[in-house]
Design an enzyme around this catalytic site. Structure first.
Site, PDB file in Angstrom:
ATOM      1  N   ASP A 115      -5.642  -7.001  -5.288  1.00 53.03           N
ATOM      2  CA  ASP A 115      -5.031  -5.487  -6.655  1.00 53.03           C
ATOM      3  C   ASP A 115      -4.565  -6.916  -7.237  1.00 53.03           C
ATOM      4  OD1 ASP A 115      -2.920  -6.978  -4.555  1.00 53.03           O
ATOM      5  OD2 ASP A 115      -2.130  -4.642  -5.095  1.00 53.03           O
TER       6      ASP A 115
ATOM      7  N   ASP B 214      -0.725 -10.729  -3.129  1.00 51.99           N
ATOM      8  CA  ASP B 214      -1.609  -9.528  -3.572  1.00 51.99           C
ATOM      9  C   ASP B 214      -0.508  -9.893  -4.253  1.00 51.99           C
ATOM     10  OD1 ASP B 214      -1.832  -6.655  -1.662  1.00 51.99           O
ATOM     11  OD2 ASP B 214       0.141  -6.964  -3.575  1.00 51.99           O
TER      12      ASP B 214
ATOM     13  N   ASP C 289       6.878   5.620  -0.780  1.00 50.59           N
ATOM     14  CA  ASP C 289       5.453   5.091  -1.250  1.00 50.59           C
ATOM     15  C   ASP C 289       4.752   4.955  -0.090  1.00 50.59           C
ATOM     16  OD1 ASP C 289       5.559   5.383  -4.171  1.00 50.59           O
ATOM     17  OD2 ASP C 289       6.953   3.238  -3.540  1.00 50.59           O
TER      18      ASP C 289
ATOM     19  N   ASP D  41      -0.429  13.603  -3.453  1.00 45.20           N
ATOM     20  CA  ASP D  41       0.837  12.609  -3.205  1.00 45.20           C
ATOM     21  C   ASP D  41       1.001  11.225  -4.497  1.00 45.20           C
ATOM     22  OD1 ASP D  41       3.063  11.211  -3.301  1.00 45.20           O
ATOM     23  OD2 ASP D  41       3.420  10.974  -0.825  1.00 45.20           O
TER      24      ASP D  41
ATOM     25  N   HIS E 242       4.719  -4.304   3.207  1.00 44.02           N
ATOM     26  CA  HIS E 242       6.481  -3.969   2.614  1.00 44.02           C
ATOM     27  C   HIS E 242       7.195  -3.462   4.096  1.00 44.02           C
ATOM     28  CE1 HIS E 242       5.098  -4.791  -1.373  1.00 44.02           C
ATOM     29  NE2 HIS E 242       3.451  -4.044  -1.366  1.00 44.02           N
TER      30      HIS E 242
END
Length: 377
Positions: free
Chosen positions: A265, A172, A92, A20, A135
């Site tokens: 990130d 983030d 996701d 994926d 999320h």
């Protein structure tokens, strides 16, 4: 009181079991590399290590629906094909037979940290956890997140300890829409997020991530989004947003607890974030937040920056975090210089008749003072 650190290698024991492209970057090494960096720099020895625990159903249900929790509970018993099919319901994210166990540990770790800070056992701390959480929504996994660790921690602090006002800072690079949706009508939680947005072209591609989404009902004004519409933001950009936007509002809000969705990130070298802020700035931002809530701060790891090649190193770091090709434009982040402690000199006063100790040098004596003044070399 010191700083707590929560980490357990058990949370690395799941990975993507099929191909994926959207999920291949979420690997166990994101956790082990972060912990390894703390060990190499001697920071783990300076922290109070706390044990992990699994969250119980009642704690998870503070944020998530019973139907969603029951569905996730079935994943340890699913075949590979069943897991693939289950994953298709969400966006996701991927599931693994061990991810439910790890997700409960991630939530439990955040709650352990909240307990220790609010009970005064530690001043502040960080939980290195996996899977991340910001999320995840009430009835949906999303963006590698199964349960919303920080949102649950906030509700837990309110319920168990009666905390009246909580500031959640999400640095983030992706918008933590799960946290926003959880508290969008709640004036007791001030949620702040900066995130790459690119005029809604960057994931999660939501209109709800824009600057004009400020909360609903009684929570209007308690949601702050700072959408970055270009890449390459540097330390000064991050510091400016904190000093000119977040902190004035945060001081007026006067939180009793600060929670950080600590996704790195947004640091230099991450191939998705494409920002240029160095690790030093996150230390400065943390220090600024520690002036709030009497220093009661709990940072919970979200997505950590893929460790980029340090100048002078070989290819071992790319191997540590997967098999992705190095892009031609990858930033090179120099290894920070070692901090050399300056020599310490101290003076001592000795009574008459005492022999000068080794490693000491006699500087002077005074008949008026009687004893001899010495200094350590």
């Amino acid at each position: 009181m010191g700083t707590a650190l929560i980490y357990d290698e058990e949370m690395t024991k799941y990975k993507l079991l099929w191909v994926d492209p959207a999920c291949k970057i979420e690997v166990p090494e994101r956790l082990t590399v972060s912990h390894g960096a703390l060990v190499r720099n001697g920071l783990t020895d300076r922290c109070i290590c706390l044990p992990v625990r699994e969250a119980v159903d009642a704690e998870i249900l503070l944020v998530h629906s019973e139907e969603y929790l029951e569905a996730v509970k079935q994943t340890p018993h699913m075949t590979l094909e069943d897991l693939k099919e289950f994953t298709l319901q969400y966006g996701d994210v991927y599931f693994h037979p061990n991810i439910y166990h790890c997700a409960k540990l991630a939530v439990g770790s955040a709650l352990q940290l909240v307990d220790s800070v609010l009970m005064g056992k530690v001043k502040n701390g960080m939980a290195l956890v996996r899977p991340p959480g910001h999320h995840s929504m009430r009835s949906a996994a999303n963006g590698f997140c199964v349960f919303n660790n920080v949102a649950i921690a906030a509700q837990y602090a309110k319920q168990k300890y009666g905390v009246k006002r909580i500031l959640i800072v999400d640095w983030d690079i992706h918008h933590g829409q799960g946290v926003q949706y959880c508290f969008e009508d709640d004036p007791s939680v001030l949620y702040f997020s900066w995130h790459r947005y690119e005029h809604q072209k960057f994931w999660p591609n939501l209109k709800d991530s824009d600057y004009d989404i400020v909360g609903k009902g009684e929570g209007a004004g308690f949601n702050i989004n700072v959408p970055w519409n270009k890449v390459g933001m540097e330390n000064s950009d991050y510091l400016s947003v904190f000093c000119h936007l977040l902190l004035p509002i945060a001081y007026e809000f006067c939180p009793d607890l600060v929670l950080v969705c600590a996704g790195f990130d947004s640091a230099i070298g991450d191939p998705e974030g494409e920002m240029c802020a160095t690790p030093d700035i996150f230390a400065h931002l943390t220090y600024l937040l520690m002036n709030l809530a009497e220093g009661k701060l709990c940072a919970v790891l979200e997505i950590s920056t893929k460790r980029i090649k340090l100048s002078g190193e070989g290819n071992k770091d790319e191997a540590e975090v997967g098999e992705e090709q190095k892009s031609p434009e990858e930033k090179i982040w120099p290894e920070p210089p070692k901090r050399i402690c300056p020599p310490v000199c101290s003076a001592v006063v000795l009574p008459d008749g005492v022999v000068c100790p080794d490693a000491c040098e006699r500087l002077s004596s005074s008949e008026d003072l009687g004893p001899h003044l010495l200094t350590l070399k």
